[in-house]
Design an enzyme around this catalytic site. Structure first.
Site, PDB file in Angstrom:
ATOM      1  N   ARG A  16      60.311   6.285 -24.343  1.00 44.87           N
ATOM      2  CA  ARG A  16      60.391   4.553 -24.385  1.00 44.87           C
ATOM      3  C   ARG A  16      61.551   4.149 -24.269  1.00 44.87           C
ATOM      4  NH1 ARG A  16      56.338   3.090 -28.804  1.00 44.87           N
ATOM      5  NH2 ARG A  16      57.970   5.115 -29.751  1.00 44.87           N
ATOM      6  N   GLU A  17      62.413   4.412 -23.200  1.00 44.50           N
ATOM      7  CA  GLU A  17      63.700   3.692 -23.285  1.00 44.50           C
ATOM      8  C   GLU A  17      63.916   1.805 -22.666  1.00 44.50           C
ATOM      9  OE1 GLU A  17      62.845   6.767 -21.890  1.00 44.50           O
ATOM     10  OE2 GLU A  17      64.796   8.117 -22.196  1.00 44.50           O
ATOM     11  N   LYS A  19      61.291   0.235 -22.972  1.00 46.26           N
ATOM     12  CA  LYS A  19      60.902  -0.323 -23.980  1.00 46.26           C
ATOM     13  C   LYS A  19      61.867  -0.433 -25.107  1.00 46.26           C
ATOM     14  CE  LYS A  19      57.650   0.219 -28.161  1.00 46.26           C
ATOM     15  NZ  LYS A  19      56.929  -1.162 -27.833  1.00 46.26           N
ATOM     16  N   HIS A 695      44.235 -14.015 -32.273  1.00 44.95           N
ATOM     17  CA  HIS A 695      45.354 -13.902 -31.298  1.00 44.95           C
ATOM     18  C   HIS A 695      46.429 -14.743 -31.594  1.00 44.95           C
ATOM     19  CE1 HIS A 695      41.288 -12.174 -29.173  1.00 44.95           C
ATOM     20  NE2 HIS A 695      42.769 -11.446 -29.344  1.00 44.95           N
ATOM     21  N   CYS A 727      38.442 -11.430 -33.966  1.00 47.45           N
ATOM     22  CA  CYS A 727      38.450 -10.029 -34.847  1.00 47.45           C
ATOM     23  C   CYS A 727      39.329  -9.721 -35.836  1.00 47.45           C
ATOM     24  CB  CYS A 727      39.797  -9.954 -32.942  1.00 47.45           C
ATOM     25  SG  CYS A 727      39.053  -8.403 -32.948  1.00 47.45           S
TER      26      CYS A 727
END
Ligand code: GLN
Ligand code: ZN
Length: 762
Positions: A16-17, A19, A695, A727
């Site tokens: 995941r570089e 990211k 959200h 949610c």
């Protein structure tokens, strides 16, 4: 000699570089130069892996800093004008602002890419949208690949898919009207690519796998006739579904090649091979780009041979779609059960498989006899492995009768019994399940995982979090409480880890959106529940309060949809197995005295097939799975479900068939519009439309919530209305969540007072 190519490779990096680099840049810890460097290194590494495994044409342009659709927007110079950026000089920082918003402008919208769990940034269109020169990134990347002596094949989202997946920001205008303006921009890009020595360009048009209105379909042939003149040969790529119904016009279109998905829709191949034009290539997607199982090489080679016998040099070989949707490299998995690991292939391994098929096709079966024999043996071992089989599960499924899929009595009879048992006021208030995951909670879970916090200490930490959640709900005056889900890292992983038949990877990351990745579990065998999974936590929460506490489970369709599912039995069967496991948990919760149980199905809509013709079948088994999970309870036990998205229109009848006593849904961002659909349809059971958009950190005022509730009460019978957020609250902070919930409770009380002027209910 078939050409081999890949439609795209995972871009995030095996560790995941991307990211990490992107997030470091966002946080200001590094600058754009360092990020650019990481990008270059990743592209090079990924190209070398692909060419090292024998891929002739490597994809360029499948790399994106955030998302490939957003890259297309940037390349076309189509950044929405509301941001005020200069489109032909868009900086990386501005690109990220489009995806993430800034102080003045909300982010561009994001939505799911077809039936995957990948999310793309939705292009915004109005009459004035212009296309022109945009970012130089793609052209630079082509030069990078050439400098490595590779044969680059740029990948673009095709113009019709690009337009179709975008949205109008203006009434009375169709985005298709932009096509005449869009095509010259594409042509200019193609001409530049041609000038830099590119021979082939892949144009992704996956919308051809959906049911398209005629005006969209009719636009294809002339659009591609125009683009074909720009220079490079065009490979029109389709995937995720059959495009058999378009075979005739696709074969006579102006493109130089077609790619079709021979994994999802092997039956379409024959129709393309027959009378395939002499001047085109047909690329067959023979390796599954959507799942993690090793390919049946013998079968894939047979498919290639029979097409090759007719097409000769005109046959190309590829994975079915971009490998973006699978993890990068299986060899990093050192703690997977070795027998199960043997059955799997991630992106790197899939390209190795492609090389075997290519070799077999070129040199004959003899040349790959060893590989084929080894694969036959492996597939046989898997098929016969005791690991995948649980005779008890099979027997239970066979022994099911209609009664197992039905509640004892209809809703009209159940509802009063539940009211009697739960004794909730009108407009009952509740939440969707999770409460803020504080650093303390996360640290305790992580320490337990690493083995640094023993079972008792961990239980104490979780119980403390549950106590806090229950206390806060009591002080807020909420009516139906939850335990807060502190013990859950993820709503699928938590249950998967407690079910037989599920395996977990350490590095099996798949990009979900932007820098966010998920690690979907792998369902490899019959699913069963060895012991209760949630009863202890819910029971503890209930012991702390006189108010009822809702049990909280993830539903069978979502458990299936957010995992890599086994490919050796229909998804419907796997869903029913999971449903049985959930049913067992429901029974144990009920036996422990839990009077309301929520079974979340946020992925119910996502599983809907792309083609309308396949939908009835999906909805049939998906509804059955939910009913099997939920129908084992007594009439006075209340079943809730929860879904969070707004495209309900076409599935309302199926939602009603779930026969949940209460459904809580996301309605806030659409200001209750959705509820009108429920009202018009005559949805029969209780509904909790979300009145608080979780959200955003913004706290909605009581009056604002009240207004939403008034609107809701006009659309559906107020007797059946619940009051809840959109949610779960796990990504929020306590102070804002608490304030918003206080306002929500106040709004519900105001509704009660208005309904019964005597004020008795409040
Ligand atoms: N019960 C879950 C929660 O509150 C539901 C999550 C979801 O809908 N995605 O977090
Ligand atoms: Zn939700």
């Amino acid at each position: 000699m078939a050409v081999t190519h890949s439609l795209g490779f995972p871009r995030i990096g095996a560790g995941r570089e991307l990211k990490r680099a992107v997030e470091a840049c966002w946080a200001g810890r590094t600058g754009p130069a360092e990020l650019a460097q990481t990008g270059r290194e990743l592209r090079e590494r990924h190209w070398m892996i692909q060419s090292g495994s024998g891929i002739d044409l490597v994809p360029v342009g499948d790399f994106a800093w955030y998302d490939q659709m957003l890259n297309m927007t940037a390349l076309l110079g189509a950044a929405p004008r509301r941001f005020g950026f200069q489109a032909d000089a868009l900086s990386l920082d501005q690109y990220f602002q489009l995806a993430r918003g800034n102080a003045e402008q909300p982010a561009m919208e994001m939505t799911k890419w077809f039936d995957t769990n990948y999310h793309y940034i939705v292009p915004e269109f109005d009459r004035e949208t212009g296309f022109g020169p945009g970012t130089e990134w793609l052209f630079d990347e082509v030069e990078e690949a050439k400098a490595l002596r590779l044969n680059p094949k740029p990948v673009l989202i095709g113009p019709l898919t690009y337009l179709h997946l975008g949205k109008e920001r203006q009434a009375g205008f169709s985005r298709l009207e932009l096509l005449p303006r869009l095509l010259p921009a594409y042509a200019a890009i193609l001409r530049r690519l041609h000038a830099s020595g590119v021979h082939w360009v892949q144009m992704d048009e996956p919308i051809l796998g959906m049911d398209l209105p005629p005006e969209w379909l009719e636009a294809f042939a002339p659009a591609y006739a125009a683009l074909a003149e720009a220079g490079p040969k065009l490979l029109l790529a389709t995937y995720f579904a059959s495009v058999a119904e378009h075979a005739v016009w696709l074969k006579s279109s102006a493109v130089a090649g077609l790619h079709i998905d021979a994994v999802r829709a092997p039956e379409q191949v024959a129709g393309f091979v027959k009378d395939f034009p002499a001047d085109k290539v047909l690329s067959l997607g023979l390796i599954d780009g959507r799942n993690v199982w090793r390919t049946d090489l013998r079968r894939a080679l047979e498919q290639a041979e029979s097409a090759g016998a007719v097409l000769g040099e005109r046959l190309w070989l590829a994975p079915s779609c971009s490998l973006l949707h699978v993890p990068q490299d299986l060899s990093l998995e050192t703690s997977l059960n070795p027998e199960i690991k043997d059955w799997l292939a991630f992106a790197v391994q899939k390209l190795e498989e492609l090389a075997v098929i290519d070799k077999g096709l070129r040199l004959g079966r003899q040349a790959v006899a060893a590989e084929l024999a080894e694969r036959d043996r492996l597939l046989q071992t898997r098929a016969q492995s005791p690991l995948i089989r649980d005779p008890g599960v099979k027997r239970r499924l066979e022994g099911l009768s209609d009664a197992d899929f039905r509640r004892h009595s209809p809703f009209a009879e159940r509802s009063p019994l539940q009211r009697e048992r739960l004794r909730l006021p009108p407009f009952p208030t509740t939440t969707i399940g999770s409460f803020p995951q504080t650093p303390k909670i996360r640290a305790a879970r992580a320490a337990h995982r690493r083995g640094e916090l023993n079972g008792d200490a961990y239980r104490d930490a979780m119980q403390a979090a549950i106590r806090e959640a229950v206390n806060r709900q009591e002080s807020l005056g909420l009516d139906l409480l939850v335990h807060g889900e502190a013990e859950r890292n993820d709503m699928v992983e938590y249950f998967g880890e407690r079910l037989a038949g599920y395996a977990f990877t350490k590095h099996g990351w798949v990009q979900s959106y932007g820098s966010r990745c998920v690690k979907p579990p792998i369902i490899y065998g019959d699913v069963a529940r060895p012991e209760p999974m949630t009863v202890e936590w819910i029971g503890y929460a209930q012991s702390l309060t006189k108010k009822p506490v809702k049990g909280m489970l993830t539903g069978p369709v979502t458990m299936l949809q957010w995992s890599f599912a086994r490919d050796d039995q229909p998804r419907a069967v796997t869903a029913l197995q999971i449903a049985l496991a959930i049913r067992d948990e429901v029974a144990d919760l009920e036996a422990a005295g839990v009077a309301a149980i929520q079974i979340d199905e946020p992925a119910f809509r996502e599983g809907l097939p792309l083609k309308a013709a396949d939908r009835a079948d999906y909805l049939d088994w998906a509804v059955k799975a939910f009913r099997l999970a939920s129908c084992g309870v007594a009439d006075d036990t209340q079943i809730h479900t929860h879904m969070c998205y707004s495209e309900f229109g076409d599935i309302l009848p199926a939602i009603a068939e779930l026969d949940a006593d209460v459904i809580t849904i996301e309605t806030c961002r659409s200001a209750m519009d959705l509820l009108e659909a429920f009202g018009a349809f005559g949805y029969p059971n209780d509904i909790g439309p979300g009145v608080y958009d979780i959200h955003s950190p913004r706290v909605p005022a009581g009056a604002e919530i009240r207004a939403l509730l008034e609107k809701a009460a006009a659309a559906v019978d107020p007797e059946r209305l619940w009051v809840n957020p959109d949610c779960g609250l796990k990504t929020r902070q306590w102070p804002e969540a608490e304030q918003a919930l206080a306002n929500m409770v106040e709004a519900a009380r105001a509704m009660r007072r208005a309904e019964s002027p005597a004020g008795s209910a409040a």
